[in-house]
Motif scaffolding. Structure first.
Motif, PDB file in Angstrom:
ATOM      1  N   ASP A  48      13.913  15.965  65.654  1.00 18.11           N
ATOM      2  CA  ASP A  48      12.568  16.230  65.130  1.00 18.11           C
ATOM      3  C   ASP A  48      11.902  17.149  66.134  1.00 18.11           C
ATOM      4  OD1 ASP A  48      12.929  14.554  63.001  1.00 18.11           O
ATOM      5  OD2 ASP A  48      11.511  13.015  63.658  1.00 18.11           O
TER       6      ASP A  48
ATOM      7  N   GLU B 208       5.172  15.552  64.596  1.00 16.56           N
ATOM      8  CA  GLU B 208       6.380  16.138  63.979  1.00 16.56           C
ATOM      9  C   GLU B 208       6.029  17.285  63.033  1.00 16.56           C
ATOM     10  OE1 GLU B 208       8.735  13.388  61.566  1.00 16.56           O
ATOM     11  OE2 GLU B 208       9.545  15.112  60.485  1.00 16.56           O
TER      12      GLU B 208
ATOM     13  N   GLY C 116      11.816  18.316  60.625  1.00 20.62           N
ATOM     14  CA  GLY C 116      12.879  17.317  60.610  1.00 20.62           C
ATOM     15  C   GLY C 116      14.178  18.081  60.415  1.00 20.62           C
TER      16      GLY C 116
HETATM   17 MG    MG Z   1      10.896  13.511  59.374  1.00 22.09          MG
END
Ligand code: MG
Ligand code: 4AD
Length: 457
Positions: free
Chosen positions: A373, A381, A384
């Protein structure tokens, strides 16, 4: 309607001493004895154009003066009092749309919360003028980056029969009414439009992998949907998702691409949006430019999940959620790592396999997956990412462990049967990227019409 964009008039000397026509909405107005002044904005720039009204020509300028009025102005472009500025000496004016006093936008600075209640009008403020121009520049930069690097833009379906992330956060799609009368779930789905459960895609990844297994390097850029019941400043039910997928790429390769793409986007915003960045620096995030410049000048940190856990356990902070190996990182943990420890973007790698999706490549240690991440200060974040499991047996085992229906993923599994190769990809949330480059801290303010729990205006 023939007219010249205000950004063109203010952006060069080309129109000086020429007769021009401009259109726009009145942002401010000021009356004095012999002249009246207006500032109009047409959305093409954050800057307003000053219009000077000679009262000898216009005995009663009051119809043109009301805030929010839409105008067409003819006149000569001349040098203004302020250095390098251009203004218009009006010779003819026309009201295109009146704007009565109850106009919800007044001259004062409104709060973002108030502006959320008028999404159809807030685009006329400086804040949203700046945000949406940056959003447009970021989107174009994303295409530019991938197109320059031999990626093919593919359009993956929005209606889907399979849940990519497997987290049960899919919106259901149905044509059956409330009063359908079916007794069992099976009967219900058999009689629905697709004859099986269907939903809005949470990610184009699975189809993106299909495309990459023939086209090599692809990216998708479109809306994804999440029925997460999370009322946070970072989650919406409909967001724009950028998902590259790359054949013959392992985790370090895709990490390098993600870093290069983020830097490319930031460079473009710095080149193309100087006034917008000044604005955000002033009203949203002190030190924004310096932050962005630092991102360009430094390498992102790559940090193993196991090391991240050690750092968090040693931290001199009381976290709400306890930290132990195997736990998912909460926002508070992510922000501590990226803001307090490294103060720059951090790729956290090799997460425990049990907290990540079925498709991620299993590492030789048997406990972790080749996933990462990307965490950034202020947002958390934004990406991903993972290498995908290319081994059929390992993938089948991961699906079995999660109780997944193999038949629903037949195409995906075939990719591992026929010419399987190492490949990797990631998903960038466009809105979170925009929050990062502007310093705007609520995702509801970077979308035209944000969709959140209980809100679909
Ligand atoms: Mg994620
Ligand atoms: O981490 P996520 O769930 O990963 C995937 O969907 C993978 N299939 C991506 C891939 O490998 N192709 O989502 C990716 C990113 C997140 O890091 C976040 O930036 C954004 O999508 N995102 C959201 N943005 C706003 N609101 C939400 N509810 C979001 N959910 C995810």
């Amino acid at each position: 309607m023939q007219h010249i964009d205000i950004c063109d008039i203010l952006g060069s000397d080309a129109y000086l001493d020429k007769e021009v026509v401009v259109c726009g909405w009145v942002r401010t107005s000021r009356d004095s004895k012999n002249v009246a002044f207006l500032e109009v904005n047409d959305g093409t720039t954050l800057k307003h154009l000053q219009v000077v009204i000679d009262k000898q020509k216009f005995a009663d300028p009051s119809p043109f003066m009301k805030l929010g009025t839409a105008l067409r102005v003819e006149g000569k472009a001349v040098k203004g009092m302020v250095q390098n500025s251009v203004e218009i000496n009006a010779s003819a004016m026309e009201v295109l749309g009146e704007c009565p006093g109850e106009y919800p936008l007044q001259k004062k600075r409104h709060t973002l919360e108030y502006l959320r209640t008028i999404p159809h009008l807030r685009v006329r403020t400086n804040t949203f003028n700046a945000i949406f121009r940056v959003r447009s520049v970021v989107s174009f930069a994303i295409h530019e980056y991938f197109q320059q690097n031999h990626f093919i833009y593919v359009h993956t379906p929005i209606l889907t029969g399979s849940d990519c992330e497997g987290a049960g956060e899919m919106f259901r799609v149905t044509t059956l009414g409330f009063d359908h009368g079916y007794k069992t779930e099976e009967e219900y789905f058999a009689n629905d439009f697709f004859g099986q459960p269907a939903g809005l895609s949470v990610s184009g990844q699975l189809e993106g992998e299909v495309a990459a297994m023939g086209l090599g390097k692809i990216y998708t850029f479109g809306p994804s949907f999440r029925a997460e019941n999370s009322n946070t400043p970072r989650h919406v039910a409909e967001f724009w998702h950028v998902e590259p997928e790359v054949a013959f790429a392992e985790l370090p390769d895709i990490i390098a691409i993600a870093e290069e793409m983020i830097k490319f986007i930031i460079r473009r915003v710095m080149e193309k949006c100087p006034s917008e960045l000044d604005f955000f620096e002033k009203f949203f995030e002190k030190g924004l430019r310096e932050k962005l410049q630092n991102v360009l000048d430094n390498e992102f940190k790559v940090l193993d999940y196991t090391e991240a856990i050690e750092i968090l356990q040693k931290a001199d902070v009381e976290f709400t959620y306890p930290v132990e190996w195997g736990c998912d990182l909460q926002t508070e943990h992510e922000r501590y790592i990226t803001e307090k420890v490294f103060n720059k973007p951090v790729f956290v790698t090799n997460y425990p396999k049990d907290i990540k999706a079925f498709y991620m490549k299993q590492n030789p240690d048997g406990k972790t997956v080749a996933a990462t991440d990307l965490l950034v200060p202020g947002v958390g974040e934004i990406i991903g990412c993972s290498e995908r499991e290319a081994d059929l047996d390992k993938l089948l085992a991961a699906m079995k462990q999660r109780g997944m229906d193999e038949a629903a993923y037949a195409d995906y599994l075939d990719l591992r049967r026929f010419g399987s190769v190492p490949h990797s990809g990631f998903g960038l949330g466009l809105e979170r990227m925009i929050m990062y480059v502007t310093g705007v801290s609520n995702i509801r303010d970077v979308l035209l019409y944000p969709r959140t729990v209980g809100n679909i205006r």
